[in-house]
Design an enzyme around this catalytic site. Structure first.
Site, PDB file in Angstrom:
ATOM      1  NE  ARG A 172      29.551  -2.823  37.285  1.00 27.89           N
ATOM      2  CZ  ARG A 172      29.077  -2.155  38.330  1.00 27.89           C
ATOM      3  NH1 ARG A 172      29.697  -2.231  39.487  1.00 27.89           N
ATOM      4  NH2 ARG A 172      27.979  -1.438  38.242  1.00 27.89           N
ATOM      5  CB  CYS A 191      26.371  -5.097  36.421  1.00 24.25           C
ATOM      6  SG  CYS A 191      26.582  -4.720  34.687  1.00 24.25           S
TER       7      CYS A 191
END
Lengths: 299, 143
Positions: free
Chosen positions: A252, A247
């Site tokens: 994430r 990410c």
């Protein structure tokens, strides 16, 4: 001293149902010997506003990252951290947090770098606990430090460095950022601060599957069928694939790593935590702009 | 070197005299003290400017009456860190002249001892809040 698993039927279709517990299970097991509940949030003060009784706080910035080098803490720092939170090597850890367990999954991934074997997520995190009207307290747990052994981090199996990604072309890459970051319109998540990338776009051949698609509105994970549609049918992953997810700074994608590894059962998934803040500033690495994955670079 | 307004100087001293962990609790006190928006803004959310650099949805509006600044800010309960940042500035800048606010050093957020407690990266949100408040003032004064 392992605490029993949550045998709720809702988790049984996942590859590793023992990695999840429900809010009801946690409520019923609070205070069980051998169980430590860890809260890990994006907002560093959220725990102080109220947390699940007995839960300890571990912060991704302040606790899990080395304050000087861009790296995770080492084995002795990790031992000191977990020992100070009353966690032994045999403890069953349940992690929960805000934002669909985004940061909780990141903490779980870091714990896995150190091979802590029994670490689980509270499905739905803070949002579900609150929505069900379950209690919080502001009382800090009274902890006595315990011994956690010094275990050196094993980065090889679940963490990828930039050079690993360069050597990975031809195998699946999953970009879990927002569509705007993927296409190169912007380098930060919508509404997130600039963290310094000099170029925008994505790593060639990476499929775009924003991390949040794996979570339902109430913060719980989507069903196995829904996840299969997302990652196998749409992103093209197949059994036996070696996958790297990334990410912007690797948090994430830790959530997606959890989904691919523990819910879908892919056994060779790595999280590239250098992610876009490294790749987007590195000299002479290939980048694709636009909404298509692009072709494999000739190297 | 510009003089820091007295209240901001006091807030800084309050933070710095505490242990790192207690600084978090003081920031939480500030978060809890963030005043509600005046009703006129609740009816006109379009007046508010979003601080894009903050992770949480935080909105600000600067009011200038007879050369005196009032900063308004709102951020959700589940973003106490951001509420704390906003509250320090809303309280610390209240009643100052335009000139005094513009002279607040841009690095004030870096000087109150929160870097070790919450990480320098998170402090960027407060830096952005201050910068956007000053920018609104400049726009309004030159209009």
């Amino acid at each position: 001293m392992t605490v029993e698993n949550d045998s709720s039927t809702q988790f049984q279709s996942y590859a590793h149902p023992e990695r999840l517990v429900s809010t009801q299970w946690l409520q019923d097991h609070l205070g069980s010997p051998g169980l430590v509940v860890v809260e890990s949030d994006e907002d560093v003060l959220l725990y102080e506003t109220g947390h699940i009784a007995g839960a300890v706080k571990i912060d991704w910035h302040v606790d899990l990252n080395d304050p000087t080098e861009r790296d995770y803490i080492n084995g002795s720092q990790f031992a000191a951290l977990l020992g100070s939170r009353g966690i032994t090597r045999d403890t069953t850890i349940v992690v929960y947090g805000d934002k669909s367990n985004w940061w909780a999954a990141y903490a779980l991934w870091v714990f896995t770098l150190f091979g802590h074997s029994d670490v689980r997520l509270l499905d739905g995190g803070r949002a579900k606990w609150e929505a069900e009207g379950r209690a919080y307290t502001t009382a800090r747990p009274v902890l006595s430090a315990v011994d956690y052994p010094v275990i050196e981090r094993d980065d090889a199996s679940i963490r990828a460095y930039k050079d690993d990604v360069l050597a990975h072309f031809g195998n699946p890459l999953i970009d879990v950022r927002s569509p705007e970051e993927y296409s190169g319109e912007r380098t930060t998540a919508p509404a997130y601060p600039e963290e310094g990338s000099l170029r925008a776009g994505h790593i060639p051949t990476a499929q775009s599957v924003p991390w949040g698609k794996a979570a339902a509105e109430n913060g719980t994970f989507r069903s196995l069928d829904e996840l299969n549609t997302l990652y196998r049918d749409e992103a093209g992953l197949a059994d036996g694939d070696e996958v790297i997810a990334y990410c912007r700074i690797g948090e994430r994608s830790a959530h997606t790593w959890f989904v691919l590894t523990h819910l879908l059962g892919f056994d060779s998934v790595r999280n590239y935590d250098g992610s876009w803040t490294e790749w987007g500033s590195a000299v002479r690495v290939p980048i694709v702009k636009g909404s298509e994955p692009g072709v494999m670079p000739n190297r | 070197m510009n003089q820091l307004p007295a209240l901001l100087e006091q807030f800084r001293a309050d933070f710095l005299e505490l242990e790192v962990n207690d600084r978090l609790m003081l920031l939480l006190e500030f978060a809890n003290e963030l005043p509600e928006l005046p009703a006129e803004f609740l009816e006109h959310p379009d007046l508010l400017e979003r601080v894009e650099e903050c992770q949480a949805p935080v909105f600000i509006f600067v009011e200038i009456t007879d050369g005196i600044v009032r900063l308004h800010a709102t951020a959700p309960r589940e973003a106490p860190t951001t509420r704390g940042f906003a509250s320090i500035l809303v309280q610390g800048l209240a009643g100052l002249s335009v000139q005094a606010v513009l002279e607040v050093p841009d690095d004030f957020p870096q000087t109150i001892g929160l870097g070790a407690a919450i990480s320098p990266l998170r402090l960027r949100g407060m830096t952005a809040l201050l910068a956007r408040a000053k920018r609104q003032i400049r726009v309004k004064v030159s209009a």
